[in-house]
Design a protein around this motif. Structure first.
Motif, PDB file in Angstrom:
ATOM      1  N   PHE A   1       3.885  -8.023   0.003  1.00  0.00           N
ATOM      2  CA  PHE A   1       2.713  -8.897   0.103  1.00  0.00           C
ATOM      3  C   PHE A   1       2.733 -10.025  -0.921  1.00  0.00           C
ATOM      4  O   PHE A   1       2.199 -11.105  -0.676  1.00  0.00           O
ATOM      5  CB  PHE A   1       1.422  -8.075  -0.080  1.00  0.00           C
TER       6      PHE A   1
ATOM      7  N   HIS B   1      -0.217 -12.615  -0.344  1.00  0.00           N
ATOM      8  CA  HIS B   1      -1.513 -12.103   0.107  1.00  0.00           C
ATOM      9  C   HIS B   1      -1.927 -10.908  -0.744  1.00  0.00           C
ATOM     10  O   HIS B   1      -1.089 -10.143  -1.213  1.00  0.00           O
ATOM     11  CB  HIS B   1      -1.439 -11.662   1.572  1.00  0.00           C
TER      12      HIS B   1
ATOM     13  N   HIS C   1      -6.087  -5.469   4.335  1.00  0.00           N
ATOM     14  CA  HIS C   1      -4.961  -5.417   5.256  1.00  0.00           C
ATOM     15  C   HIS C   1      -4.723  -3.972   5.724  1.00  0.00           C
ATOM     16  O   HIS C   1      -5.179  -3.015   5.101  1.00  0.00           O
ATOM     17  CB  HIS C   1      -3.698  -5.975   4.592  1.00  0.00           C
ATOM     18  N   THR C   2      -3.973  -3.844   6.807  1.00  0.00           N
ATOM     19  CA  THR C   2      -3.749  -2.545   7.418  1.00  0.00           C
ATOM     20  C   THR C   2      -2.360  -2.032   7.098  1.00  0.00           C
ATOM     21  O   THR C   2      -1.362  -2.712   7.332  1.00  0.00           O
ATOM     22  CB  THR C   2      -3.927  -2.620   8.947  1.00  0.00           C
TER      23      THR C   2
ATOM     24  N   ARG D   1      -0.543  -2.660  15.233  1.00  0.00           N
ATOM     25  CA  ARG D   1      -1.827  -2.869  14.562  1.00  0.00           C
ATOM     26  C   ARG D   1      -1.701  -2.959  13.042  1.00  0.00           C
ATOM     27  O   ARG D   1      -2.707  -3.025  12.350  1.00  0.00           O
ATOM     28  CB  ARG D   1      -2.776  -1.726  14.928  1.00  0.00           C
ATOM     29  N   SER D   2      -0.471  -2.965  12.523  1.00  0.00           N
ATOM     30  CA  SER D   2      -0.257  -2.873  11.082  1.00  0.00           C
ATOM     31  C   SER D   2       0.251  -4.185  10.493  1.00  0.00           C
ATOM     32  O   SER D   2       1.078  -4.867  11.095  1.00  0.00           O
ATOM     33  CB  SER D   2       0.742  -1.761  10.763  1.00  0.00           C
ATOM     34  N   ASP D   3      -0.231  -4.488   9.295  1.00  0.00           N
ATOM     35  CA  ASP D   3       0.296  -5.621   8.535  1.00  0.00           C
ATOM     36  C   ASP D   3       1.536  -5.237   7.747  1.00  0.00           C
ATOM     37  O   ASP D   3       2.379  -6.083   7.434  1.00  0.00           O
ATOM     38  CB  ASP D   3      -0.771  -6.147   7.562  1.00  0.00           C
ATOM     39  N   CYS D   4       1.636  -3.960   7.402  1.00  0.00           N
ATOM     40  CA  CYS D   4       2.809  -3.430   6.711  1.00  0.00           C
ATOM     41  C   CYS D   4       3.034  -2.009   7.198  1.00  0.00           C
ATOM     42  O   CYS D   4       2.098  -1.219   7.262  1.00  0.00           O
ATOM     43  CB  CYS D   4       2.604  -3.453   5.193  1.00  0.00           C
TER      44      CYS D   4
ATOM     45  N   PRO E   1       3.634  -7.133  14.732  1.00  0.00           N
ATOM     46  CA  PRO E   1       3.017  -8.466  14.742  1.00  0.00           C
ATOM     47  C   PRO E   1       3.917  -9.458  14.004  1.00  0.00           C
ATOM     48  O   PRO E   1       4.584  -9.106  13.023  1.00  0.00           O
ATOM     49  CB  PRO E   1       1.696  -8.258  13.992  1.00  0.00           C
TER      50      PRO E   1
ATOM     51  N   SER F   1       4.771  -9.602   9.932  1.00  0.00           N
ATOM     52  CA  SER F   1       4.416  -8.339   9.278  1.00  0.00           C
ATOM     53  C   SER F   1       5.519  -7.897   8.325  1.00  0.00           C
ATOM     54  O   SER F   1       6.511  -8.601   8.115  1.00  0.00           O
ATOM     55  CB  SER F   1       4.123  -7.265  10.331  1.00  0.00           C
ATOM     56  N   ARG F   2       5.344  -6.711   7.745  1.00  0.00           N
ATOM     57  CA  ARG F   2       6.219  -6.257   6.669  1.00  0.00           C
ATOM     58  C   ARG F   2       6.689  -4.834   6.951  1.00  0.00           C
ATOM     59  O   ARG F   2       6.020  -4.083   7.655  1.00  0.00           O
ATOM     60  CB  ARG F   2       5.475  -6.306   5.328  1.00  0.00           C
TER      61      ARG F   2
END
Length: 295
Positions: free
Chosen positions: A64, A95, A100-101, A156-159, A193, A196-197
């Motif tokens: 992030f 960020h 975040h998710t 649905r996840s950012d990481c 997405p 994402s990470r």
């Protein structure tokens, strides 16, 4: 340790009753073959959970906050040009974690510790996917929501953090255990997405590293952090040469490597041996009990 396959396991003397190992992973050992010989395989995940979870949190923060880019730019040259460039450019790519998710593939001892730390300390939303849905009380404690499929989780996840000890594989009756396919491959990466990470503190063999590099190339992934690698001690040349020091944190299988964890491995191994020999006969952390021959 090398591959403990059926050929090697067949050479063990009949008196062997327990295989007590350090570490959480067991993709290098045929636990089914051990069980069929009456040998309980016990891993060391309990001893390393805190150490691995701490390291995973550092890697999550890295993805992030662009830490590889920030640290490498500080020492790239003596002119200060790279330093100044990073000082200007990094904020637009960084960020905070809060809000975040975080998606966890695996909610065992390590996954639970990661979830607890990231939910409580950083205010992240926690999703998880595992073989079984966890009890409601545990989900409430971790503020974790179950995803029935991995595709649902990653979309649905950012990481996403991979935190499982081994990939599931079909029972084998051959002399060698076939390697299971990667858990993270091009197909699953297509559901991430854009931007994402991804973090891997599980096993290097569970990730298709070329597919991971492709995802970085295309922008599906913005940043990755890998503590484990498919061909250790060798790191993927594509990830090393193009992304180390900017969009990839690459470490040397260090997550479980603390003084406390290694002392814990030794103690847990002895407790497992004692339990098999003098206690329940099943070990404290037995992972192949479904294959165990009791007669």
């Amino acid at each position: 340790m090398g591959a403990w396959d059926r050929e090697l396991i067949a050479l063990l003397p009949p008196s062997v009753r327990v295989f007590a190992s350090a570490g959480a992973g067991f993709d290098w050992v045929d636990t089914q073959a051990l069980g069929q010989r009456g040998v309980v395989y016990c891993n060391g995940s309990l001893a390393a959970a805190e150490s691995v979870a701490e390291f995973a949190v550092a890697m999550i923060i890295s993805t992030f906050r662009m830490l590889p880019y920030c640290t490498s730019s500080a020492v790239t040259d003596s002119t200060g040009a790279a330093f100044q460039e990073c000082h200007v450019a990094a904020p637009g790519q960084s960020h905070t974690l809060r809000g975040h998710t975080l998606g966890l593939i695996g909610l065992g001892n390590i996954g639970q510790a990661i979830a607890y730390k990231c939910s409580l300390a950083f205010g992240m939303r926690i999703l998880y996917h595992d073989i079984d849905k966890k009890p409601a009380e545990l989900e409430a404690k971790l503020s974790a929501q179950y995803c029935p499929t991995m595709q649902d989780l990653v979309s649905r996840s950012d990481c996403v953090v991979l935190a499982i000890p081994s990939a599931p594989s079909a029972p084998s009756t051959t002399t060698s255990k076939p390697a299971p396919p990667p858990v993270i491959d091009a197909a699953i990466l297509s559901h991430f997405p854009r931007g994402s990470r991804f973090v891997n503190v599980a096993r290097g063999s569970l990730v298709d590293e070329d597919a991971l590099a492709d995802a970085l190339d295309s922008g599906i992934l913005s940043n990755v952090a890998l503590d484990v690698h498919a061909s250790e001690p060798h790191v993927s040349p594509r990830l090393r040469d193009k992304y180390a020091g900017n969009r990839a944190m690459l470490t040397c299988h260090n997550a479980g490597g603390t003084v406390e964890a290694h002392a814990g491995f030794e103690e847990l191994a002895m407790r497992n041996i004692m339990d098999v020999g003098q206690g329940s006969g099943r070990g404290l952390t037995g992972v192949n009990l479904q294959y165990l021959k009791t007669t």
